[in-house]
Design a protein around this motif. Sequence first.
Motif, short mmCIF file in Angstrom:
data_model
loop_
_atom_site.label_atom_id
_atom_site.label_comp_id
_atom_site.label_asym_id
_atom_site.label_seq_id
_atom_site.Cartn_x
_atom_site.Cartn_y
_atom_site.Cartn_z
N GLU A 96 1.01 -1.03 -0.14
CA GLU A 96 -0.22 -0.03 -0.20
C GLU A 96 0.97 1.39 0.10
O GLU A 96 0.77 2.33 -0.69
N GLN A 97 1.96 1.45 0.94
CA GLN A 97 2.87 2.49 0.69
C GLN A 97 3.54 2.59 -0.41
O GLN A 97 3.64 3.81 -0.86
N ARG A 98 3.95 1.73 -1.25
CA ARG A 98 4.54 1.90 -2.42
C ARG A 98 3.71 2.60 -3.32
O ARG A 98 4.12 3.09 -3.84
N TYR A 99 2.42 2.05 -3.40
CA TYR A 99 1.25 2.75 -4.46
C TYR A 99 1.35 4.23 -3.91
O TYR A 99 1.16 5.11 -4.79
N VAL A 100 1.30 4.51 -2.43
CA VAL A 100 1.05 6.02 -2.21
C VAL A 100 2.36 6.67 -2.66
O VAL A 100 2.14 7.77 -3.07
N GLU A 101 3.76 5.99 -2.54
CA GLU A 101 4.69 6.86 -3.06
C GLU A 101 4.60 7.16 -4.58
O GLU A 101 5.26 7.90 -5.14
N PHE A 102 4.25 6.08 -5.15
CA PHE A 102 4.10 5.95 -6.57
C PHE A 102 3.20 7.19 -7.05
O PHE A 102 3.52 7.86 -8.15
N THR A 103 2.14 7.36 -6.42
CA THR A 103 1.40 8.42 -6.81
C THR A 103 1.66 9.85 -6.12
O THR A 103 0.67 10.81 -6.45
N GLY A 104 2.76 10.11 -5.53
CA GLY A 104 3.35 11.21 -5.35
C GLY A 104 3.09 11.42 -3.85
O GLY A 104 3.52 12.19 -3.18
N GLY A 105 3.06 10.44 -2.98
CA GLY A 105 2.63 10.73 -1.43
C GLY A 105 3.87 10.55 -0.86
O GLY A 105 4.89 10.46 -1.19
N GLU A 106 3.71 10.90 0.44
CA GLU A 106 4.79 10.96 1.58
C GLU A 106 5.63 9.72 1.57
O GLU A 106 4.86 8.65 1.99
N THR A 107 6.81 9.93 1.74
CA THR A 107 7.69 8.38 2.28
C THR A 107 7.49 8.26 3.78
O THR A 107 7.39 9.27 4.49
N LYS A 108 7.08 6.95 4.12
CA LYS A 108 7.30 6.57 5.50
C LYS A 108 8.34 5.92 5.86
O LYS A 108 8.80 5.00 5.01
N TYR A 109 8.79 6.17 7.07
CA TYR A 109 10.12 5.40 7.51
C TYR A 109 9.53 4.49 8.66
O TYR A 109 8.61 4.75 9.23
N THR A 110 10.26 3.31 8.95
CA THR A 110 10.07 2.68 10.03
C THR A 110 11.27 2.20 10.98
O THR A 110 12.56 2.34 10.35
N GLY A 111 11.13 1.57 11.82
CA GLY A 111 12.15 0.69 12.62
C GLY A 111 13.40 1.76 12.83
O GLY A 111 13.19 3.07 13.07
N GLY A 112 14.52 1.20 13.04
CA GLY A 112 15.47 2.12 13.31
C GLY A 112 16.18 2.22 14.49
O GLY A 112 15.49 1.54 15.45
N THR A 113 16.92 3.08 14.77
CA THR A 113 17.39 3.38 16.26
C THR A 113 16.74 4.51 16.85
O THR A 113 16.35 5.41 16.13
N VAL A 114 16.44 4.30 18.08
CA VAL A 114 15.42 5.41 18.64
C VAL A 114 16.43 6.57 18.65
O VAL A 114 17.67 6.58 18.67
N HIS A 115 15.73 7.76 18.98
CA HIS A 115 16.62 9.16 18.90
C HIS A 115 16.76 9.60 20.38
O HIS A 115 17.56 10.59 20.59
#
Length: 168
Positions: free
Chosen positions: A27-46
């Motif tokens: 679903e997110q790939r389609y959002v980005e394909f249509t120009g939507g915002e990139t979402k980030y996940t996981g990673g190290t806490v800040h």
Amino acid sequence: MGAAYRNGLRHSTTLEQRKKAIAEAAEQRYVEFTGGETKYTGGTVHELNENTHPIQREFYDFYRTPRGEYTPKGSSPNLTTHPTLASIVKFGNFYPFNDIETISPRPMLFITGADAHSREFSEDAYKRAAEPKDLYIVPNAGHVDLYDRVNLIPWDKLASFFNQHLSR
């Protein structure tokens, strides 16, 4: 990273959870394909607090301090170590240990920290590998310690392994 994504640590991810993550990524790939915002996940806490998981504390000590922090030009420290939601699922198709036995008879050395949360992956690779093979467990070392803590890196083991197996 493939097994960590597919199965979680100690096989804590269910098939249903994995399917849900794949659907969300699609679903997110389609959002980005249509120009939507990139979402980030996981990673190290800040930021650390009293509830921060020990693995996150270990990663914070490396990735959020001058010890190991690196932000590529044009990026933000807030994105460093955070994969995109749409791209993280590619790890589900990463099977680095498939056919590991075919490396034989070339020797393999696996090194992991005794306290590393990722130790299970080195142990799995070692079990799958054909002889000759060696699993070296570094006492008092976690996952990121072997990145840069030169007093914990088993230099003698590395030297003896390569001197034995690379000499003619």
